[in-house]
Design a protein around this motif. Structure first.
Motif, PDB file in Angstrom:
ATOM      1  N   THR A 172       7.017   7.594  -5.542  1.00 52.87           N
ATOM      2  CA  THR A 172       7.516   6.414  -4.831  1.00 52.87           C
ATOM      3  C   THR A 172       6.495   5.844  -3.851  1.00 52.87           C
ATOM      4  N   ALA A 173       5.247   6.282  -3.961  1.00 50.85           N
ATOM      5  CA  ALA A 173       4.192   5.711  -3.124  1.00 50.85           C
ATOM      6  C   ALA A 173       3.973   4.246  -3.480  1.00 50.85           C
ATOM      7  N   ILE A 174       3.651   3.456  -2.460  1.00 54.87           N
ATOM      8  CA  ILE A 174       3.284   2.045  -2.655  1.00 54.87           C
ATOM      9  C   ILE A 174       1.906   1.842  -2.033  1.00 54.87           C
ATOM     10  N   ILE A 175       0.976   1.333  -2.831  1.00 53.85           N
ATOM     11  CA  ILE A 175      -0.385   1.078  -2.378  1.00 53.85           C
ATOM     12  C   ILE A 175      -0.683  -0.395  -2.610  1.00 53.85           C
ATOM     13  N   LYS A 176      -1.025  -1.113  -1.552  1.00 55.39           N
ATOM     14  CA  LYS A 176      -1.304  -2.544  -1.674  1.00 55.39           C
ATOM     15  C   LYS A 176      -2.749  -2.768  -2.157  1.00 55.39           C
TER      16      LYS A 176
ATOM     17  N   ILE B 147       0.946   2.265   1.749  1.00 54.62           N
ATOM     18  CA  ILE B 147      -0.400   1.986   2.252  1.00 54.62           C
ATOM     19  C   ILE B 147      -0.635   0.482   2.134  1.00 54.62           C
ATOM     20  N   GLU B 148      -0.813  -0.191   3.257  1.00 54.98           N
ATOM     21  CA  GLU B 148      -0.998  -1.643   3.244  1.00 54.98           C
ATOM     22  C   GLU B 148      -2.423  -2.015   2.820  1.00 54.98           C
ATOM     23  N   LYS B 149      -2.726  -3.303   2.791  1.00 55.37           N
ATOM     24  CA  LYS B 149      -3.989  -3.822   2.260  1.00 55.37           C
ATOM     25  C   LYS B 149      -5.199  -3.348   3.060  1.00 55.37           C
ATOM     26  N   ASN B 150      -6.314  -3.205   2.344  1.00 57.49           N
ATOM     27  CA  ASN B 150      -7.627  -2.964   2.950  1.00 57.49           C
ATOM     28  C   ASN B 150      -7.687  -1.674   3.770  1.00 57.49           C
ATOM     29  N   VAL B 151      -6.977  -0.662   3.336  1.00 60.54           N
ATOM     30  CA  VAL B 151      -7.007   0.635   4.020  1.00 60.54           C
ATOM     31  C   VAL B 151      -8.011   1.553   3.333  1.00 60.54           C
TER      32      VAL B 151
ATOM     33  N   GLY C  58       8.477   8.910   3.147  1.00 59.17           N
ATOM     34  CA  GLY C  58       8.827   7.596   2.613  1.00 59.17           C
ATOM     35  C   GLY C  58       8.879   6.507   3.651  1.00 59.17           C
ATOM     36  N   ASP C  59       9.076   6.848   4.916  1.00 58.19           N
ATOM     37  CA  ASP C  59       9.116   5.852   5.986  1.00 58.19           C
ATOM     38  C   ASP C  59       7.755   5.635   6.628  1.00 58.19           C
ATOM     39  N   THR C  60       6.751   6.375   6.192  1.00 54.57           N
ATOM     40  CA  THR C  60       5.418   6.277   6.780  1.00 54.57           C
ATOM     41  C   THR C  60       4.680   5.079   6.192  1.00 54.57           C
ATOM     42  N   ILE C  61       4.230   4.180   7.070  1.00 52.91           N
ATOM     43  CA  ILE C  61       3.497   2.981   6.649  1.00 52.91           C
ATOM     44  C   ILE C  61       2.146   2.980   7.351  1.00 52.91           C
ATOM     45  N   ILE C  62       1.090   2.872   6.573  1.00 52.55           N
ATOM     46  CA  ILE C  62      -0.264   2.779   7.126  1.00 52.55           C
ATOM     47  C   ILE C  62      -0.625   1.298   7.174  1.00 52.55           C
ATOM     48  N   GLY C  63      -0.747   0.770   8.381  1.00 56.33           N
ATOM     49  CA  GLY C  63      -0.980  -0.658   8.562  1.00 56.33           C
ATOM     50  C   GLY C  63      -2.295  -1.128   7.958  1.00 56.33           C
ATOM     51  N   GLU C  64      -2.330  -2.398   7.576  1.00 54.22           N
ATOM     52  CA  GLU C  64      -3.500  -2.934   6.882  1.00 54.22           C
ATOM     53  C   GLU C  64      -4.752  -2.856   7.753  1.00 54.22           C
TER      54      GLU C  64
ATOM     55  N   GLY D  30     -11.223  11.864   7.499  1.00 56.42           N
ATOM     56  CA  GLY D  30     -11.075  13.073   6.700  1.00 56.42           C
ATOM     57  C   GLY D  30     -10.257  14.135   7.408  1.00 56.42           C
ATOM     58  N   ASN D  31      -9.419  14.836   6.632  1.00 58.16           N
ATOM     59  CA  ASN D  31      -8.586  15.953   7.110  1.00 58.16           C
ATOM     60  C   ASN D  31      -7.479  15.534   8.072  1.00 58.16           C
ATOM     61  N   ALA D  32      -7.253  14.233   8.243  1.00 53.41           N
ATOM     62  CA  ALA D  32      -6.152  13.794   9.102  1.00 53.41           C
ATOM     63  C   ALA D  32      -4.814  14.155   8.451  1.00 53.41           C
ATOM     64  N   TRP D  33      -3.797  14.357   9.304  1.00 52.58           N
ATOM     65  CA  TRP D  33      -2.445  14.701   8.841  1.00 52.58           C
ATOM     66  C   TRP D  33      -1.485  13.718   9.499  1.00 52.58           C
ATOM     67  N   LEU D  34      -0.814  12.884   8.693  1.00 55.91           N
ATOM     68  CA  LEU D  34       0.072  11.855   9.236  1.00 55.91           C
ATOM     69  C   LEU D  34       1.459  11.972   8.632  1.00 55.91           C
ATOM     70  N   THR D  35       2.475  11.923   9.489  1.00 51.37           N
ATOM     71  CA  THR D  35       3.864  11.908   9.026  1.00 51.37           C
ATOM     72  C   THR D  35       4.652  10.772   9.681  1.00 51.37           C
ATOM     73  N   SER D  36       3.940   9.865  10.349  1.00 51.16           N
ATOM     74  CA  SER D  36       4.590   8.698  10.946  1.00 51.16           C
ATOM     75  C   SER D  36       3.676   7.491  10.791  1.00 51.16           C
TER      76      SER D  36
END
Length: 264
Positions: A175-179, A208-212, A223-229, A235-241
């Protein structure tokens, strides 16, 4: 040794009436034919389209166990999408040439880049996935996974000009979405924060929004995690928000320097 008894016991425990490994093998043949038809300059397109239709008929007979679903009709819709899929894959290849200073030619990308091959098989599988064609899309992307080390679920939604560098260990969930214009490196995981069967119909993987750009071994979950454009994930980062557009996220290592007292 009672051979007859052994045979009877094996037959007793073979419980899946539709489990035919020929489906897996024929899916791999179908995937290779598709790839050659779209990219190899010496492969005759007209002749191969006929071969592909014949192979698809085999897949229909092996995979479509529910008689009320008209799987055969899927081919007519699918084949009409192939020029559009090829157009999108050309954009992916161009993105790789433009992103990677190690690429010497676009031909090298088509023939030698595992990330591009994985994206190609994913895009070809995704259109069958959207049609609800059973099992074959998953077998297609698993074949690419085995070949490249890149695991893209056919249900993921991925925009144009997508680039995967090196590729090994990349995981992109269903269910990942990649722009558009996203770049990711080896070992990146776009996964679920929780694993439970009752979450099957929910969005479990990030957007994952555009140009990331996401660098090696970063893990982004939920599923609620959005990475802004226009963001960069180190490297090695861990994100859950979620993070805002134009952000930069880095993993900060803890460094301890030994002294003479504690060196041992």
């Amino acid at each position: 040794m009672d051979k007859k008894l052994i045979i009877e016991k094996i037959k007793k425990h073979k419980k899946q009436p539709n489990l035919r490994y020929q489906l897996k093998e024929r899916t791999e043949i179908f995937s290779n034919l598709l790839f050659y038809t779209l990219f190899d300059i010496e492969t005759p397109v007209a002749a191969n389209l006929d071969k592909l239709e014949a192979e698809f008929d085999v897949l229909v007979n092996l995979a479509c166990w529910e008689a009320h679903k008209p799987c055969k009709k899927v081919w007519e819709t699918y084949v009409e999408k192939l020029p559009w899929i090829l157009e999108r894959l050309n954009l992916d290849a161009e993105a790789t040439v433009n992103c990677d200073p190690a690429s010497l030619s676009i031909e090298e990308v088509y023939m030698a880049y595992p990330g591009f091959y994985a994206i190609a098989i994913y895009r070809l599988a995704h259109e069958l996935y959207k049609e609800g064609f059973p099992l074959v899309p998953r077998l297609m992307t698993e074949y690419a996974h085995r070949q490249t080390g890149v695991d893209i679920n056919p249900g993921a939604i991925i925009g144009d000009s997508f680039h995967i560098d090196h590729g090994t260990g990349v995981v992109i969930g269903e269910t990942a979405i990649i722009k558009e214009h996203v770049k990711i490196y080896q070992g990146v995981t776009l996964g679920g924060l929780f694993v439970a069967k009752n979450l099957q119909q929910t969005k479990r993987h990030p957007t994952i929004e555009k140009n990331v750009t996401i660098y090696a071994n970063a893990t982004i979950l939920g599923g609620d995690t959005i990475i802004g454009e226009n963001s960069v994930i180190g490297g090695n980062a861990w994100l859950t928000s979620s993070i805002l557009p134009n952000s930069t996220v880095f993993h900060t290592p803890e460094i301890k320097i030994k002294t003479s007292k504690n060196a041992l």
